[in-house]
Design an enzyme around this catalytic site. Sequence first.
Site, mmCIF file in Angstrom:
data_model
loop_
_atom_site.group_PDB
_atom_site.id
_atom_site.type_symbol
_atom_site.label_atom_id
_atom_site.label_comp_id
_atom_site.label_asym_id
_atom_site.label_seq_id
_atom_site.Cartn_x
_atom_site.Cartn_y
_atom_site.Cartn_z
ATOM 1 N N LEU A 499 136.209 58.086 15.384
ATOM 2 C CA LEU A 499 137.211 59.104 15.066
ATOM 3 C C LEU A 499 138.449 58.940 15.931
ATOM 4 O O LEU A 499 139.532 59.344 15.550
ATOM 5 C CB LEU A 499 136.624 60.497 15.296
ATOM 6 C CG LEU A 499 135.508 60.931 14.351
ATOM 7 C CD1 LEU A 499 134.913 62.233 14.819
ATOM 8 C CD2 LEU A 499 136.040 61.070 12.943
ATOM 9 N N GLY A 500 138.271 58.362 17.085
ATOM 10 C CA GLY A 500 139.401 58.205 17.976
ATOM 11 C C GLY A 500 138.942 57.881 19.370
ATOM 12 O O GLY A 500 137.754 57.759 19.634
ATOM 13 N N GLY A 502 139.537 59.179 23.189
ATOM 14 C CA GLY A 502 140.143 60.143 24.096
ATOM 15 C C GLY A 502 140.155 59.593 25.498
ATOM 16 O O GLY A 502 139.737 58.459 25.730
ATOM 17 N N GLY A 503 140.630 60.407 26.416
ATOM 18 C CA GLY A 503 140.752 59.933 27.784
ATOM 19 C C GLY A 503 139.414 59.654 28.426
ATOM 20 O O GLY A 503 139.302 58.864 29.339
ATOM 21 N N GLY A 505 136.715 58.634 26.748
ATOM 22 C CA GLY A 505 135.928 57.667 25.996
ATOM 23 C C GLY A 505 136.084 57.884 24.502
ATOM 24 O O GLY A 505 136.707 58.844 24.060
ATOM 25 N N PRO A 506 135.521 56.963 23.715
ATOM 26 C CA PRO A 506 135.672 57.028 22.267
ATOM 27 C C PRO A 506 134.811 58.118 21.626
ATOM 28 O O PRO A 506 133.795 58.523 22.180
ATOM 29 C CB PRO A 506 135.192 55.646 21.812
ATOM 30 C CG PRO A 506 134.279 55.196 22.884
ATOM 31 C CD PRO A 506 134.755 55.803 24.162
ATOM 32 N N VAL A 507 135.240 58.580 20.460
ATOM 33 C CA VAL A 507 134.517 59.609 19.730
ATOM 34 C C VAL A 507 134.116 59.069 18.364
ATOM 35 O O VAL A 507 134.909 58.419 17.692
ATOM 36 C CB VAL A 507 135.386 60.860 19.529
ATOM 37 C CG1 VAL A 507 134.583 61.970 18.886
ATOM 38 C CG2 VAL A 507 135.969 61.320 20.837
ATOM 39 N N LYS A 521 130.775 61.938 21.612
ATOM 40 C CA LYS A 521 131.720 61.383 22.577
ATOM 41 C C LYS A 521 130.965 60.542 23.589
ATOM 42 O O LYS A 521 130.061 61.020 24.255
ATOM 43 C CB LYS A 521 132.449 62.522 23.282
ATOM 44 C CG LYS A 521 133.534 62.032 24.195
ATOM 45 C CD LYS A 521 134.443 63.147 24.657
ATOM 46 C CE LYS A 521 135.849 62.645 24.916
ATOM 47 N NZ LYS A 521 136.820 63.050 23.962
ATOM 48 N N ASP A 618 143.265 68.925 30.505
ATOM 49 C CA ASP A 618 143.843 67.977 29.541
ATOM 50 C C ASP A 618 144.086 68.668 28.209
ATOM 51 O O ASP A 618 143.700 68.175 27.159
ATOM 52 C CB ASP A 618 142.931 66.759 29.382
ATOM 53 C CG ASP A 618 143.666 65.589 28.727
ATOM 54 O OD1 ASP A 618 144.905 65.647 28.620
ATOM 55 O OD2 ASP A 618 142.989 64.631 28.305
#
Length: 811
Positions: A499-500, A502-503, A505-507, A521, A618
């Site tokens: 999905l993306g 993030g800071g 780690g990946p999701v 996550k 964040d």
Amino acid sequence: MRILPSLFFITIIFFFSKFSYGADTITPSVSLSDGSTLISKDETFELGFFNPGNSSNRYVGIWFKNIPVKTVVWVANRDNPIKDNSSTLIINKQGNLVLLNRNQSLLWSTNTTKKSSTPIVQLLNNGNLVIRDEKVSESDEDSFLWQSFDYPSDTLLPEMKIGWEKKSGIHRIFTAWKNWEDPSLGDFTSFMSVSNNPEVVLFKGSSEFFRTGPMTGTTDSGAYGLKANPIFISDVVSSEDEAYFSYTLKDKSVISIVVLNQTLMLLQRLVWIPESRKWSTYMNLPHDTCDGYNVCGAYGNCDINGSPLCQCLDGFKPKSAQQWSTMDWADGCVHTGNWSCGVKGRDGFLKVTGGKLPDTTNTWVNANMTIDDCKIRCLQNCSCTAYSSLGPDDDSGGCCLWFNDLKDLRGSDSQRNFYVRIDASDIGDKHEHTKMIILVVSIVVFAIIVIILALYIYREKMKYKEGNNEGEHDDLDLPFFDLATILEATDYFSNANKLGEGGYGPVYKGKLQDGQDIAVKKLSKRSTQGMKEFKNEVILCSKLQHRNLVKIIGCCVEKDEKMLVYEYMSNTSLDSFIFDPIQSKLLDWPMRFNILYGIARGLLYLHQDSRLRIVHRDLKASNILLDNDMQPKISDFGLAKMCGGDNMEGETSLIVGTYGYMAPEYAIDGLFSVKSDVFSFGVLLLELISGKKNRTLTYNQDDHNLIGHAWKLWKEDNIQSLIDDNLKDTCILYEALRCIQIGLLCLQHHPDNRPNMTSIVVMLNSNNNSLPLPHEPGYLLQNITSEGEPFTERQRPSSINNVTISLLNPR
Ligand SMILES: *[C@@H]1O[C@H](CO)[C@@H](O)[C@H](O)[C@H]1NC(C)=O
Ligand SMILES: *[C@@H]1O[C@H](CO)[C@@H](O)[C@H](O)[C@H]1NC(C)=O
Ligand SMILES: *[C@@H]1O[C@H](CO)[C@@H](O)[C@H](O)[C@H]1NC(C)=O
Ligand SMILES: *[C@@H]1O[C@H](CO)[C@@H](O)[C@H](O)[C@H]1NC(C)=O
Ligand SMILES: *[C@@H]1O[C@H](CO)[C@@H](O)[C@H](O)[C@H]1NC(C)=O
Ligand SMILES: *[C@@H]1O[C@H](CO)[C@@H](O)[C@H](O)[C@H]1NC(C)=O
Ligand SMILES: *[C@@H]1O[C@H](CO)[C@@H](O)[C@H](O)[C@H]1NC(C)=O
Ligand SMILES: *[C@@H]1O[C@H](CO)[C@@H](O)[C@H](O)[C@H]1NC(C)=O
């Protein structure tokens, strides 16, 4: 005249052997020669001649027909390779399948003594090569004259059994290949032990390597990965005449096998991943250090999280204290010295829960006894060292007695109990201990209840409007998912499911077995936090429940991988709406205000919740997720702490945040507080109303970032021009202007000048009160003068735009 018919036959044999590919049976008149294959009806499996790896030796074997990576699951002539291409498989006069080479000498043969007048050889759909009478059904397993499933190689296919039968004398032993290009017998074997309470064991040569724990009556044997799982269903049978373990796949379209690998010294469950055209490891046994056979010696318990790894059971002490202290556990433990068989008051039992049951080599079982009879039976025999029921719990009946020293004990999440014979006085102490614990726990619980009650009353008094939405407080148990479940749900973290990033780690998107959509996550590995701390943190965060927070469903901790499982949000994140020229048209003013208000309330909950007081650190548009009804939910809260950050109001060496959203004092000095979140909220507010990103990355003096731009417009008394053009039709002007003013208040340079979330929620909610006038906001990169060092070159984020950064500040 007799020559003609035989010539005819020879021609037929020649015809079939040279040109028939994919025969479906071998009969006395049709043989299988090198180059041809025998294929199962559903074309899943294929039997033929092959060279393993680069080897020049040829073997007869069975492999998956439709898998591009040749996966041989059974080999006939393992110890007697064929050296050329001219051997043949035929049925001989005795009805046996034999492998002959060029000059008719025997390379391999089945050895059935059962007779039939019309034997045929067939490869069944489950990969079983059978000799059966032509006239009996291929599903009538008992009438088979011979079957390859009784003579396994290194692979356990679905429906295949690992076990033994007393009547036929069959003992199915799995033996690893020597290496990837030599199928001859390695010394790594697996089979079902022959005891009263059998278990699957692994041996290296003649020494035991691993055991699953007894499986009689339940598959909860304490071994990793054998319990309920998404891939397969276990089938365990254990009686006096027969014992076996086998499995079937829950989803028939999944291909999964269990293989012994000599090189790795592992029993592996592999799952075929069609997309990546690879086998992927689902489970390894042994799984960890404690899985090694008898690591801690007799009566020593192996606790993988323990330090030291081995501890004697209660009532036992190290046999040699000196060796034990040097972590040499081989000698194990002995009774503390006071136990005495049959002496009243000296003879008792210690209940052990959550462990793998001890080695069952020397046991006695009775399926008809209750647990109480079992205890009495054990007390009657001085060599009895322990007892347990045969089922998943004490009430499920049956009795197993152990007569030897208890070996190979380890902690596991099994729910089964067993009772170890020890000195009764040790149990007495234990009881006192338990009473103390119960007393202390009661007091603590009582205190907590009082505190919660007090807080509840306090909160009632606070009574914000709509204050009744402050989350459900049911204490759900946080599930700890195992890696296998997560892997299956996310299709092995396939890129398609990503999905993306993030800071932290990946999701990935995933779907659980029960159909629930989840987001997983994967936390990046820099975290230095220990497992226990991490789990505690996750449990705490999962208890934070509010309609404007993303719900944590669970977590998964496996080796050094840490993962969080969230509910999945169908409408993705806020940034995909407000910064997109088309999507942003969908967000009218009431929706935007509702989102803003929701974020404020979520943040208020994080900041003020009495239990935790979490600073998000964040907060940004991409961390605001939207559910089906476009209700905003804050995600990633608590991560700063889970990933090893500091406590409230701290100075931190780990800067986590996103340029553009970071308050000056946080970006520059690493000082964070609830007020740095308020600053981020202010940025988010301006973005939501203006539909523009806060670009901090322009160094051109005239080209302000969004904050600077807003301040300029405010000073010019032209602030309404900040409002997104897409809002012109739906916006209630005074409401929007009020919001912007609140936003500017949130962006004040000094944390003390910013309102807290309580005031913000009140301000957003009422239209009557007049608001304070904002002073010049702190907009990074421009007003950094007196306080703090300027940005160092490294921190100057010239090439990063709106990515979360986290950096270790060398201070
Ligand atoms: C096997 O053959 C391949 C291709 O010819 C070669 O790359 C590889 O090194 C060989 N492996 C061994 C162990 O000989
Ligand atoms: C045997 O057959 C295989 C494949 O069909 C071929 O690669 C190999 O060269 C042959 N070997 C001999 C000795 O004919
Ligand atoms: C049969 O063939 C093998 C090699 O394939 C050879 O070593 C052996 O001597 C042969 N035996 C006879 C009787 O020809
Ligand atoms: C058949 O052969 C296997 C080895 O292939 C052996 O273990 C088994 O004892 C033999 N059975 C009989 C009845 O000879
Ligand atoms: C054992 O596993 C290794 C690593 O995955 C693999 O390369 C090898 O082929 C396997 N050995 C056998 C006999 O399958
Ligand atoms: C064993 O018994 C002796 C004497 O009865 C007592 O002093 C000692 O504390 C006991 N040890 C344990 C571990 O209970
Ligand atoms: C257990 O009970 C069943 C039925 O009552 C009986 O057939 C069986 O023989 C009993 N087994 C033992 C070991 O007593
Ligand atoms: C105790 O059990 C062992 C092992 O089954 C057996 O050999 C021994 O005879 C039993 N002793 C008594 C007194 O029943």
